[in-house]
Design an enzyme around this catalytic site. Sequence first.
Site, PDB file in Angstrom:
ATOM      1  N   GLU A 147       4.885 -12.114   9.613  1.00  0.00           N
ATOM      2  CA  GLU A 147       5.184 -10.688   9.694  1.00  0.00           C
ATOM      3  C   GLU A 147       6.402 -10.419   8.816  1.00  0.00           C
ATOM      4  O   GLU A 147       7.441 -11.060   8.962  1.00  0.00           O
ATOM      5  CB  GLU A 147       5.452 -10.294  11.156  1.00  0.00           C
ATOM      6  CG  GLU A 147       5.699  -8.812  11.310  1.00  0.00           C
ATOM      7  CD  GLU A 147       5.384  -8.289  12.720  1.00  0.00           C
ATOM      8  OE1 GLU A 147       4.756  -9.014  13.511  1.00  0.00           O
ATOM      9  OE2 GLU A 147       5.760  -7.141  13.015  1.00  0.00           O
ATOM     10  N   ARG A 148       6.261  -9.485   7.905  1.00  0.00           N
ATOM     11  CA  ARG A 148       7.323  -9.174   6.932  1.00  0.00           C
ATOM     12  C   ARG A 148       7.692 -10.409   6.095  1.00  0.00           C
ATOM     13  O   ARG A 148       8.867 -10.634   5.798  1.00  0.00           O
ATOM     14  CB  ARG A 148       8.570  -8.618   7.606  1.00  0.00           C
ATOM     15  CG  ARG A 148       8.316  -7.542   8.644  1.00  0.00           C
ATOM     16  CD  ARG A 148       7.492  -6.408   8.108  1.00  0.00           C
ATOM     17  NE  ARG A 148       7.196  -5.418   9.145  1.00  0.00           N
ATOM     18  CZ  ARG A 148       6.359  -4.406   8.949  1.00  0.00           C
ATOM     19  NH1 ARG A 148       5.702  -4.265   7.805  1.00  0.00           N
ATOM     20  NH2 ARG A 148       6.140  -3.539   9.910  1.00  0.00           N
ATOM     21  N   ASN A 189       7.049 -11.137  18.092  1.00  0.00           N
ATOM     22  CA  ASN A 189       5.831 -10.543  18.644  1.00  0.00           C
ATOM     23  C   ASN A 189       4.913 -11.691  19.037  1.00  0.00           C
ATOM     24  O   ASN A 189       4.153 -12.198  18.222  1.00  0.00           O
ATOM     25  CB  ASN A 189       5.143  -9.651  17.603  1.00  0.00           C
ATOM     26  CG  ASN A 189       5.940  -8.381  17.339  1.00  0.00           C
ATOM     27  OD1 ASN A 189       6.521  -7.799  18.254  1.00  0.00           O
ATOM     28  ND2 ASN A 189       5.971  -7.948  16.091  1.00  0.00           N
ATOM     29  N   GLU A 273       8.025  -1.882  20.964  1.00  0.00           N
ATOM     30  CA  GLU A 273       6.875  -1.775  20.065  1.00  0.00           C
ATOM     31  C   GLU A 273       5.625  -2.402  20.681  1.00  0.00           C
ATOM     32  O   GLU A 273       4.906  -3.170  20.043  1.00  0.00           O
ATOM     33  CB  GLU A 273       7.217  -2.410  18.707  1.00  0.00           C
ATOM     34  CG  GLU A 273       8.421  -1.737  18.054  1.00  0.00           C
ATOM     35  CD  GLU A 273       8.750  -2.226  16.652  1.00  0.00           C
ATOM     36  OE1 GLU A 273       8.452  -3.393  16.347  1.00  0.00           O
ATOM     37  OE2 GLU A 273       9.300  -1.432  15.866  1.00  0.00           O
ATOM     38  N   ARG A 306      16.468  -9.517  23.016  1.00  0.00           N
ATOM     39  CA  ARG A 306      16.698  -8.530  21.955  1.00  0.00           C
ATOM     40  C   ARG A 306      16.908  -7.112  22.513  1.00  0.00           C
ATOM     41  O   ARG A 306      16.263  -6.722  23.483  1.00  0.00           O
ATOM     42  CB  ARG A 306      15.522  -8.533  20.976  1.00  0.00           C
ATOM     43  CG  ARG A 306      15.456  -9.815  20.170  1.00  0.00           C
ATOM     44  CD  ARG A 306      14.247  -9.823  19.277  1.00  0.00           C
ATOM     45  NE  ARG A 306      14.461  -9.279  17.955  1.00  0.00           N
ATOM     46  CZ  ARG A 306      13.681  -8.385  17.370  1.00  0.00           C
ATOM     47  NH1 ARG A 306      12.649  -7.873  18.006  1.00  0.00           N
ATOM     48  NH2 ARG A 306      13.922  -7.991  16.140  1.00  0.00           N
ATOM     49  N   ARG A 323      16.226   7.995  18.329  1.00  0.00           N
ATOM     50  CA  ARG A 323      16.030   6.544  18.327  1.00  0.00           C
ATOM     51  C   ARG A 323      17.343   5.792  18.119  1.00  0.00           C
ATOM     52  O   ARG A 323      17.535   4.706  18.672  1.00  0.00           O
ATOM     53  CB  ARG A 323      15.026   6.176  17.229  1.00  0.00           C
ATOM     54  CG  ARG A 323      14.923   4.692  16.974  1.00  0.00           C
ATOM     55  CD  ARG A 323      13.731   4.380  16.113  1.00  0.00           C
ATOM     56  NE  ARG A 323      13.809   3.009  15.612  1.00  0.00           N
ATOM     57  CZ  ARG A 323      12.924   2.477  14.801  1.00  0.00           C
ATOM     58  NH1 ARG A 323      11.875   3.185  14.392  1.00  0.00           N
ATOM     59  NH2 ARG A 323      13.039   1.235  14.398  1.00  0.00           N
ATOM     60  N   LYS A 347      20.580  -5.763  16.583  1.00  0.00           N
ATOM     61  CA  LYS A 347      20.475  -5.535  15.142  1.00  0.00           C
ATOM     62  C   LYS A 347      21.737  -4.848  14.631  1.00  0.00           C
ATOM     63  O   LYS A 347      22.354  -4.057  15.354  1.00  0.00           O
ATOM     64  CB  LYS A 347      19.257  -4.660  14.818  1.00  0.00           C
ATOM     65  CG  LYS A 347      17.924  -5.381  15.009  1.00  0.00           C
ATOM     66  CD  LYS A 347      16.752  -4.574  14.461  1.00  0.00           C
ATOM     67  CE  LYS A 347      15.442  -5.307  14.729  1.00  0.00           C
ATOM     68  NZ  LYS A 347      14.262  -4.653  14.125  1.00  0.00           N
ATOM     69  N   ASP A 352      16.886   0.230  11.942  1.00  0.00           N
ATOM     70  CA  ASP A 352      16.086  -0.954  11.617  1.00  0.00           C
ATOM     71  C   ASP A 352      16.300  -1.451  10.182  1.00  0.00           C
ATOM     72  O   ASP A 352      15.438  -1.245   9.340  1.00  0.00           O
ATOM     73  CB  ASP A 352      14.602  -0.620  11.819  1.00  0.00           C
ATOM     74  CG  ASP A 352      13.747  -1.871  11.885  1.00  0.00           C
ATOM     75  OD1 ASP A 352      14.319  -2.974  11.981  1.00  0.00           O
ATOM     76  OD2 ASP A 352      12.514  -1.741  11.850  1.00  0.00           O
ATOM     77  N   GLU A 380      12.521  -6.612   4.106  1.00  0.00           N
ATOM     78  CA  GLU A 380      11.510  -5.634   4.505  1.00  0.00           C
ATOM     79  C   GLU A 380      11.742  -4.255   3.884  1.00  0.00           C
ATOM     80  O   GLU A 380      10.840  -3.662   3.310  1.00  0.00           O
ATOM     81  CB  GLU A 380      11.493  -5.531   6.032  1.00  0.00           C
ATOM     82  CG  GLU A 380      10.511  -4.497   6.560  1.00  0.00           C
ATOM     83  CD  GLU A 380      10.440  -4.473   8.074  1.00  0.00           C
ATOM     84  OE1 GLU A 380      11.115  -5.283   8.734  1.00  0.00           O
ATOM     85  OE2 GLU A 380       9.688  -3.632   8.608  1.00  0.00           O
ATOM     86  N   GLU A 498      20.367   0.730  -3.438  1.00  0.00           N
ATOM     87  CA  GLU A 498      20.683   1.945  -2.675  1.00  0.00           C
ATOM     88  C   GLU A 498      20.594   3.186  -3.573  1.00  0.00           C
ATOM     89  O   GLU A 498      20.130   4.243  -3.141  1.00  0.00           O
ATOM     90  CB  GLU A 498      22.088   1.827  -2.074  1.00  0.00           C
ATOM     91  CG  GLU A 498      22.466   3.016  -1.197  1.00  0.00           C
ATOM     92  CD  GLU A 498      23.837   2.857  -0.542  1.00  0.00           C
ATOM     93  OE1 GLU A 498      24.664   2.087  -1.080  1.00  0.00           O
ATOM     94  OE2 GLU A 498      24.075   3.495   0.497  1.00  0.00           O
TER      95      GLU A 498
HETATM   96  O1  GCW Z   1      10.712  -2.505  12.515  1.00  0.00           O
HETATM   97  C1  GCW Z   1      10.173  -3.620  12.935  1.00  0.00           C
HETATM   98  C2  GCW Z   1       9.418  -4.401  11.916  1.00  0.00           C
HETATM   99  C3  GCW Z   1       8.476  -5.229  12.736  1.00  0.00           C
HETATM  100  C4  GCW Z   1       9.315  -6.154  13.622  1.00  0.00           C
HETATM  101  C5  GCW Z   1      10.277  -5.313  14.442  1.00  0.00           C
HETATM  102  C6  GCW Z   1      11.209  -6.141  15.285  1.00  0.00           C
HETATM  103  C7  GCW Z   1       8.734  -8.305  14.443  1.00  0.00           C
HETATM  104  O2  GCW Z   1       8.759  -3.552  11.016  1.00  0.00           O
HETATM  105  O3  GCW Z   1       7.647  -5.951  11.884  1.00  0.00           O
HETATM  106  O4  GCW Z   1       8.507  -6.926  14.456  1.00  0.00           O
HETATM  107  O5  GCW Z   1      11.021  -4.503  13.601  1.00  0.00           O
HETATM  108  O6  GCW Z   1      12.319  -6.363  14.847  1.00  0.00           O
HETATM  109  O7  GCW Z   1      10.831  -6.556  16.360  1.00  0.00           O
END
Ligand code: GCW
Length: 665
Positions: A147-148, A189, A273, A306, A323, A347, A352, A380, A498
């Site tokens: 993923e990514r 995930n 998500e 997380r 958000r 994060k 994000d 990403e 940027e």
């Molecule tokens: O924004 C999202 C990414 C997802 C990622 C998620 C996360 C692993 O687009 O691909 O899922 O963040 O950090 O959980």
Amino acid sequence: MEYEKAWLKYHRLSNYKDCTFFCCIYVRESDLVIETAIKELQLAVKEILGIDCDRIHNPNGREEYNMNSGIYFVADQSIQKEGYHIYAKEQVIVIQAGDSKGFLYGVFELIRYLQRNQSVRNIDYKMEPDIPYRMLNHWDNLDGSIERGYAGNSFFFQDNEIMVNERTRMYARLLASVGINATVINNVNVKDCATDLISDMYFDKLRAMASIFKEYGIQLFLSLNFAAPMELGGLHSADPLNEEVRTWWKEKMVEVYQNIPNLGGFLIKADSEGRPGPFTYGRTHADGANMLAEAVAPFEGLIIWRCFVYNCQQDWRDKVTDRARAGYDNFKPLDGKFLDNVILQIKNGPMDFQVREPITPLFGALHHTNQMLEVQIAQEYTGQQKHICYLIPMFEQILQFHTYLQDQKDTIREIISGQALNQKNCGIAAVANTGNDSNWTGHDLAAANLYGFGRLAYQKDCTAEDIAREWVEVTFGSNKEMITTITDILMRSWPIYEQYTAPLGIGWMVNPNHHYGPNVDGYEYDRWGTYHRADHLGIGVDRSERGTGYAITYQEPLASTYNSVETCPDELLLFFHHVSYTHILKSGKSVIQHIYDTHFDGVENVENMMKALDKIKEYLPLAVYNRMVPRLEEQLRLAKEWRDQINTYFYRKSGIIDTKNRTIY
Ligand code: GCW
């Protein structure tokens, strides 16, 4: 798949002055990791200097050098865990360390001197890392996809099998060489087969992998499915307060740790998500995390939980829900409620991993909770490893940021190193940018992010620029012009990215799902809480106290600074405020002119970067340059696309012409 050795590909030096030091290694104590340190040093000395560096048992140990030349490993309890002190004394180099990992990291430091053709004659260098857990998070799926992922497929998984082979060892060497001491190998995930990683289907391979990692001082972690009691255990619930569920986890962890004794613990994405979590049962995230923490506590396991929890079903018409507030709103009330072997992983920004975001206010809000910073070196939103974007300057700023949590010791670095709040379970994690491409990271220059992440996390006193230069030298050798050119390109790459993408901290404006390339309204009418709110008069999200109130979740003086249009820094203006296109920035330009100018400049800067690289191409391996060229061309193509779409969009919305009359469509 073939693989290269990245920055551990050693080049022979014919003219090294201090060879005599490298004749032998005197060692007294030994263990698995010290043996690794010895082997690594011997390998490097052989390949760089052509010397067989003998290992000699030194029964005398500390301060008993018989003044034969050589390198002496000396245990010294006064040096902090994982730290070292290297110094030269006449014909001798001493590496003192407080534990075996300290020797390993000291050895890699010494090897860097060789790689950079630096004299060790007067070396006297002490380093004690401040951040306890320095970790990678791989988003690798068991089918082999990532993923990514922008550098091929997984080198851990293929067709639902785990791969343990020589590449596993090379990976561990790369991590250890920059001080990374923990890794999560599977995607947060956790679905399908990944849920079974904690079952006997996978134990043997995981044990084998964990023991290779152990040789390099790295702890293996896994991502966990919160609903495993149902999906794996056949229970009807995953309620963290249900006794049956709690017992299931406890028994499961006994089984897991019997089979993988070195396991560090687990990373969990819950209620995020679409992933399952405690909210389903009306429980809190503390209930969920603590249940797991109790189950792993007998094995000294950690639960890394997380905080990426937000409503991903928002109505774009709803201007109240924000958000950006979600992490703070969900986790601040739980401060102090987590067990000591739980770490909250947060994060860097409230949204994000955008090219520019404020630091999340959650870091300044927790006083009694272990914390870990999550950054993303997988690019990403920063060019997907086709564009050059060296992220270490961003991470450096993040780590130095004052949260005003308390009067002193309030930076992010002080929080996640445990110094601010006197904690020991803290750290930093990066979403990994690796894959099975032969060069590990797709774009060869993206390896600087992997290297740099480790170096910045381990070594509190080095700058992003030092790290860039060091990486260039250890990877590509000693030509001065080449070193200066690439270091300069790396250092300018994040600001350039940027310039040609979303302006002034607003973020997003990318194509939905894959997140590559411009699409100003791509997320504007969507459910993800990521809006720019542009109309014919202005743009930006009002997060001041008149708007969503996000700005005042910070400690003072940050809250006031961000809350007011007058004091909010330009680079974050549209994140915090909705302003007119004619609003004058601190730079003296209007918002609209800033948008036009930066987008034209951004493309020009990419062109200049390409010219500069072309000039020094003879100093790069041909294969490296050949891999880079199509990526550079793609970066330029897409930078133009960004420029023209962004400029055109805002010209059409605002009707305001570019004062310099450049082409806008
Ligand atoms: O924004 C999202 C990414 C997802 C990622 C998620 C996360 C692993 O687009 O691909 O899922 O963040 O950090 O959980």
